[in-house]
Design a protein around this motif. Structure first.
Motif, PDB file in Angstrom:
ATOM      1  N   ALA A  30     -53.425 -19.398 -21.126  1.00  0.00           N
ATOM      2  CA  ALA A  30     -52.453 -20.251 -21.814  1.00  0.00           C
ATOM      3  C   ALA A  30     -51.795 -21.158 -20.786  1.00  0.00           C
ATOM      4  CB  ALA A  30     -51.402 -19.403 -22.528  1.00  0.00           C
ATOM      5  N   PHE A  31     -51.813 -22.459 -21.066  1.00  0.00           N
ATOM      6  CA  PHE A  31     -51.264 -23.448 -20.151  1.00  0.00           C
ATOM      7  C   PHE A  31     -49.959 -24.024 -20.700  1.00  0.00           C
ATOM      8  CE2 PHE A  31     -55.788 -23.341 -19.372  1.00  0.00           C
ATOM      9  CZ  PHE A  31     -55.907 -23.461 -17.992  1.00  0.00           C
ATOM     10  N   GLY A  32     -49.094 -24.509 -19.818  1.00  0.00           N
ATOM     11  CA  GLY A  32     -47.862 -25.167 -20.223  1.00  0.00           C
ATOM     12  C   GLY A  32     -46.927 -25.320 -19.052  1.00  0.00           C
ATOM     13  N   GLU A  33     -45.780 -25.930 -19.316  1.00  0.00           N
ATOM     14  CA  GLU A  33     -44.743 -26.020 -18.288  1.00  0.00           C
ATOM     15  C   GLU A  33     -43.944 -24.727 -18.317  1.00  0.00           C
ATOM     16  OE1 GLU A  33     -41.690 -29.460 -17.069  1.00  0.00           O
ATOM     17  OE2 GLU A  33     -41.015 -28.308 -18.813  1.00  0.00           O
ATOM     18  N   VAL A  34     -43.796 -24.102 -17.166  1.00  0.00           N
ATOM     19  CA  VAL A  34     -43.077 -22.837 -17.117  1.00  0.00           C
ATOM     20  C   VAL A  34     -41.578 -23.112 -17.075  1.00  0.00           C
ATOM     21  CG1 VAL A  34     -43.146 -22.626 -14.575  1.00  0.00           C
ATOM     22  CG2 VAL A  34     -43.004 -20.565 -16.000  1.00  0.00           C
ATOM     23  N   CYS A  35     -40.821 -22.393 -17.914  1.00  0.00           N
ATOM     24  CA  CYS A  35     -39.369 -22.536 -17.942  1.00  0.00           C
ATOM     25  C   CYS A  35     -38.768 -21.169 -18.249  1.00  0.00           C
ATOM     26  CB  CYS A  35     -38.929 -23.572 -18.973  1.00  0.00           C
ATOM     27  SG  CYS A  35     -39.301 -23.107 -20.681  1.00  0.00           S
ATOM     28  N   ILE A  46     -35.979 -18.190 -30.396  1.00  0.00           N
ATOM     29  CA  ILE A  46     -36.439 -18.969 -29.251  1.00  0.00           C
ATOM     30  C   ILE A  46     -37.937 -19.232 -29.344  1.00  0.00           C
ATOM     31  CG2 ILE A  46     -36.802 -18.897 -26.746  1.00  0.00           C
ATOM     32  CD1 ILE A  46     -34.142 -17.263 -26.624  1.00  0.00           C
ATOM     33  N   PHE A  47     -38.717 -18.189 -29.643  1.00  0.00           N
ATOM     34  CA  PHE A  47     -40.171 -18.341 -29.682  1.00  0.00           C
ATOM     35  C   PHE A  47     -40.624 -19.301 -30.783  1.00  0.00           C
ATOM     36  CE2 PHE A  47     -40.456 -13.654 -28.125  1.00  0.00           C
ATOM     37  CZ  PHE A  47     -39.996 -14.048 -26.882  1.00  0.00           C
ATOM     38  N   THR A  48     -39.839 -19.417 -31.868  1.00  0.00           N
ATOM     39  CA  THR A  48     -40.233 -20.270 -32.999  1.00  0.00           C
ATOM     40  C   THR A  48     -39.523 -21.625 -32.986  1.00  0.00           C
ATOM     41  OG1 THR A  48     -38.551 -19.200 -34.397  1.00  0.00           O
ATOM     42  CG2 THR A  48     -40.795 -18.314 -34.494  1.00  0.00           C
ATOM     43  N   ASP A  49     -38.744 -21.903 -31.958  1.00  0.00           N
ATOM     44  CA  ASP A  49     -38.049 -23.188 -31.824  1.00  0.00           C
ATOM     45  C   ASP A  49     -39.067 -24.265 -31.427  1.00  0.00           C
ATOM     46  OD1 ASP A  49     -36.567 -25.397 -31.080  1.00  0.00           O
ATOM     47  OD2 ASP A  49     -35.120 -24.272 -29.884  1.00  0.00           O
ATOM     48  N   PRO A  50     -39.255 -25.307 -32.252  1.00  0.00           N
ATOM     49  CA  PRO A  50     -40.242 -26.350 -31.932  1.00  0.00           C
ATOM     50  C   PRO A  50     -39.967 -27.078 -30.618  1.00  0.00           C
ATOM     51  CG  PRO A  50     -39.636 -26.474 -34.243  1.00  0.00           C
ATOM     52  CD  PRO A  50     -38.678 -25.512 -33.605  1.00  0.00           C
ATOM     53  N   SER A  51     -38.725 -27.032 -30.133  1.00  0.00           N
ATOM     54  CA  SER A  51     -38.412 -27.701 -28.869  1.00  0.00           C
ATOM     55  C   SER A  51     -39.149 -27.075 -27.687  1.00  0.00           C
ATOM     56  CB  SER A  51     -36.899 -27.662 -28.610  1.00  0.00           C
ATOM     57  OG  SER A  51     -36.200 -28.438 -29.548  1.00  0.00           O
ATOM     58  N   TYR A  52     -39.637 -25.848 -27.851  1.00  0.00           N
ATOM     59  CA  TYR A  52     -40.337 -25.162 -26.770  1.00  0.00           C
ATOM     60  C   TYR A  52     -41.855 -25.384 -26.799  1.00  0.00           C
ATOM     61  CZ  TYR A  52     -36.183 -22.569 -25.347  1.00  0.00           C
ATOM     62  OH  TYR A  52     -34.946 -22.225 -24.879  1.00  0.00           O
ATOM     63  N   PHE A  53     -42.324 -26.252 -27.692  1.00  0.00           N
ATOM     64  CA  PHE A  53     -43.766 -26.490 -27.774  1.00  0.00           C
ATOM     65  C   PHE A  53     -44.285 -26.980 -26.418  1.00  0.00           C
ATOM     66  CE2 PHE A  53     -47.573 -28.974 -28.584  1.00  0.00           C
ATOM     67  CZ  PHE A  53     -48.270 -28.166 -29.452  1.00  0.00           C
ATOM     68  N   GLY A  54     -45.408 -26.395 -25.988  1.00  0.00           N
ATOM     69  CA  GLY A  54     -46.018 -26.807 -24.726  1.00  0.00           C
ATOM     70  C   GLY A  54     -45.438 -26.128 -23.501  1.00  0.00           C
ATOM     71  N   GLN A  55     -44.621 -25.080 -23.703  1.00  0.00           N
ATOM     72  CA  GLN A  55     -43.987 -24.425 -22.569  1.00  0.00           C
ATOM     73  C   GLN A  55     -44.306 -22.930 -22.526  1.00  0.00           C
ATOM     74  OE1 GLN A  55     -39.909 -25.834 -23.319  1.00  0.00           O
ATOM     75  NE2 GLN A  55     -40.098 -27.090 -21.487  1.00  0.00           N
ATOM     76  N   LEU A  56     -44.427 -22.430 -21.305  1.00  0.00           N
ATOM     77  CA  LEU A  56     -44.561 -21.001 -21.059  1.00  0.00           C
ATOM     78  C   LEU A  56     -43.161 -20.463 -20.807  1.00  0.00           C
ATOM     79  CD1 LEU A  56     -47.614 -21.081 -18.602  1.00  0.00           C
ATOM     80  CD2 LEU A  56     -47.656 -20.568 -21.054  1.00  0.00           C
ATOM     81  N   MET A  57     -42.729 -19.529 -21.633  1.00  0.00           N
ATOM     82  CA  MET A  57     -41.348 -19.059 -21.592  1.00  0.00           C
ATOM     83  C   MET A  57     -41.204 -17.809 -20.727  1.00  0.00           C
ATOM     84  SD  MET A  57     -38.218 -19.060 -22.326  1.00  0.00           S
ATOM     85  CE  MET A  57     -38.352 -20.577 -23.274  1.00  0.00           C
ATOM     86  N   VAL A  58     -40.299 -17.883 -19.759  1.00  0.00           N
ATOM     87  CA  VAL A  58     -39.911 -16.710 -18.983  1.00  0.00           C
ATOM     88  C   VAL A  58     -38.614 -16.177 -19.577  1.00  0.00           C
ATOM     89  CG1 VAL A  58     -39.321 -15.787 -16.716  1.00  0.00           C
ATOM     90  CG2 VAL A  58     -40.920 -17.719 -16.905  1.00  0.00           C
ATOM     91  N   MET A 132     -42.472 -26.666 -13.387  1.00  0.00           N
ATOM     92  CA  MET A 132     -43.827 -27.138 -13.077  1.00  0.00           C
ATOM     93  C   MET A 132     -44.815 -26.538 -14.065  1.00  0.00           C
ATOM     94  SD  MET A 132     -44.693 -24.878  -9.660  1.00  0.00           S
ATOM     95  CE  MET A 132     -43.042 -25.016  -8.951  1.00  0.00           C
ATOM     96  N   ASN A 133     -46.001 -27.115 -14.125  1.00  0.00           N
ATOM     97  CA  ASN A 133     -47.042 -26.566 -14.982  1.00  0.00           C
ATOM     98  C   ASN A 133     -47.556 -25.253 -14.422  1.00  0.00           C
ATOM     99  OD1 ASN A 133     -46.962 -28.609 -16.892  1.00  0.00           O
ATOM    100  ND2 ASN A 133     -48.524 -29.842 -15.887  1.00  0.00           N
ATOM    101  N   ALA A 134     -48.086 -24.432 -15.320  1.00  0.00           N
ATOM    102  CA  ALA A 134     -48.585 -23.120 -14.910  1.00  0.00           C
ATOM    103  C   ALA A 134     -49.603 -22.631 -15.931  1.00  0.00           C
ATOM    104  CB  ALA A 134     -47.437 -22.125 -14.784  1.00  0.00           C
ATOM    105  N   VAL A 135     -50.252 -21.520 -15.614  1.00  0.00           N
ATOM    106  CA  VAL A 135     -51.200 -20.920 -16.544  1.00  0.00           C
ATOM    107  C   VAL A 135     -51.054 -19.404 -16.501  1.00  0.00           C
ATOM    108  CG1 VAL A 135     -53.031 -21.026 -14.780  1.00  0.00           C
ATOM    109  CG2 VAL A 135     -53.645 -20.661 -17.192  1.00  0.00           C
ATOM    110  N   ILE A 136     -51.017 -18.780 -17.670  1.00  0.00           N
ATOM    111  CA  ILE A 136     -51.126 -17.331 -17.788  1.00  0.00           C
ATOM    112  C   ILE A 136     -52.602 -17.004 -17.958  1.00  0.00           C
ATOM    113  CG2 ILE A 136     -50.597 -15.295 -19.190  1.00  0.00           C
ATOM    114  CD1 ILE A 136     -48.066 -16.689 -20.119  1.00  0.00           C
TER     115      ILE A 136
END
Length: 369
Positions: A30-35, A46-58, A132-136
């Protein structure tokens, strides 16, 4: 992708740094910007908030999944994060009104999750080195292959993502016999925003991100709303044009988060990508109009240029973030328009700022008199 559990897995950052953990759920990448989000509760919202689309959530909270999931606590129709990184993943839950485990919820929605990560060290690294971008990776893909693919993932700056999460067709929310009608531009709108408007006697028609001013005006609304959403606001030319026309016609306008940034751009104020965004439910803000402080829910990686705003003849700053002095709210001096960078609807978070919805309704009332 195959569903597996507790396999060795990793997080690879674009600068080559690696953090190791274990797989919870799917085998894949899974790719995205890590935040990171500092909230202690509200993970489902948080997981269903559309504002987080494209992000890897820590998740900075040490335990995720311990109270399960409930369909009443979703902010959109599906999980919007690209993947989750956490410390301790709870397979069991103890809340009586939970409908299922977070593990089953992730399994049904094909979300890749990495647990047993030293999230304290990871968040410290992101704070020092920036988003920055990252991948799981949970399927054993070779590191060099991951690096090659990761290098091709576009940066969040300049990336238009509202089209990925916006409604495809208009829809209605609330009681059609309500006193007020509001046209909302969906850039990635949260359901609790609609709930807050509806309980204030509003009937809302929600339009796609690229709807025209004529489309929104055809509902004959008493006020207009520009929603939150993911990505860079700068590419949203259609939404910026809509905001300009609403302002030119001096109609009541309220913007939240991405909508706030769009209103700034409509007034010639630039936006910029932050080194690290604001994501959590305990961000301190000061209201410059009342002198009062507010604890707020925030989720944004871009901000409005404060210096340009301070020098703008028709705009004034109404709220400031107390941690770094960034713009948290603004209003137009001679137009019926205001906006905030944070989330007064919370969900999750405190309700200190819910008065902003009342301010919007009062603006509508005053415009009708």
């Amino acid at each position: 992708m195959k569903y597996t559990t507790r396999q060795q897995a990793l997080l690879l950052l674009s600068d080559g740094t690696i953090f190791y953990g274990k797989s919870i759920g799917l085998s894949g990448v899974a790719f995205g910007e890590v935040c990171f989000n500092t909230g202690m509760t509200g993970y489902q919202e948080i997981f269903t908030d559309p504002s987080y689309f494209g992000q890897l959530m820590v998740a900075t909270n040490a335990h995720i999944g311990n109270y399960g999931v409930n369909d009443k606590e979703i902010e959109s129709d599906s999980i919007k994060i690209s993947g989750l990184i956490c410390k301790n993943f709870s397979f069991n839950y103890s809340r009586p009104d939970a409908e299922e485990s977070l593990e089953n919820y992730f399994k049904k929605q094909n979300l890749i999750c990495l647990s047993d990560v030293d999230t304290r060290a990871l968040v410290g690294y992101i704070r020092d080195n920036g988003a920055m971008n990252a991948v799981i990776c949970t399927d054993g893909t070779p590191i060099e292959e991951l690096k090659t693919t990761l290098a091709q993932v576009p940066d969040m700056k300049g990336l238009e993502l509202a089209s990925k999460v916006s409604t495809k067709t208009p829809y209605f929310f609330g009681d059609e016999n309500a006193t007020y009608k509001v046209s909302a531009l969906d850039l990635g709108i949260k359901t609790n925003i609609l709930r807050n408007l509806a309980k204030r006697d509003c009937y809302i028609k929600v339009f796609p991100y690229d709807a025209s001013y004529e489309d929104l005006a055809s509902f004959n609304p008493d006020g207009y709303f520009l929603s939150n959403g993911p990505g860079d606001p700068d590419p949203l030319e259609s939404a910026i044009s809509v905001a300009k026309q609403i302002i030119e016609n001096d109609k009541p306008l309220f913007g939240i988060c991405l909508g706030h940034q769009v209103i700034a751009l409509a007034n010639g104020i630039s936006t910029y990508k932050m080194f690290n965004g604001h994501r959590g439910i305990n961000h301190p803000v000061t209201n410059l109009i009342t002198g009062k402080g507010e604890i707020t829910s925030q989720n944004h990686g871009f901000a409005v240029n404060r210096e340009e705003l301070e020098n703008h003849a028709e705009l004034e700053i109404t709220h400031l973030h107390l941690n770094d002095g960034t713009v948290a709210g603004m209003r137009m001096k001679n137009k019926n328009c205001f906006s905030v960078q944070y989330h007064p609807e919370a969900s999750p978070g405190p309700h200190d700022s819910s008065y902003l919805f009342d301010d919007f309704i009062n603006n509508i009332k005053n415009s009708k008199n």
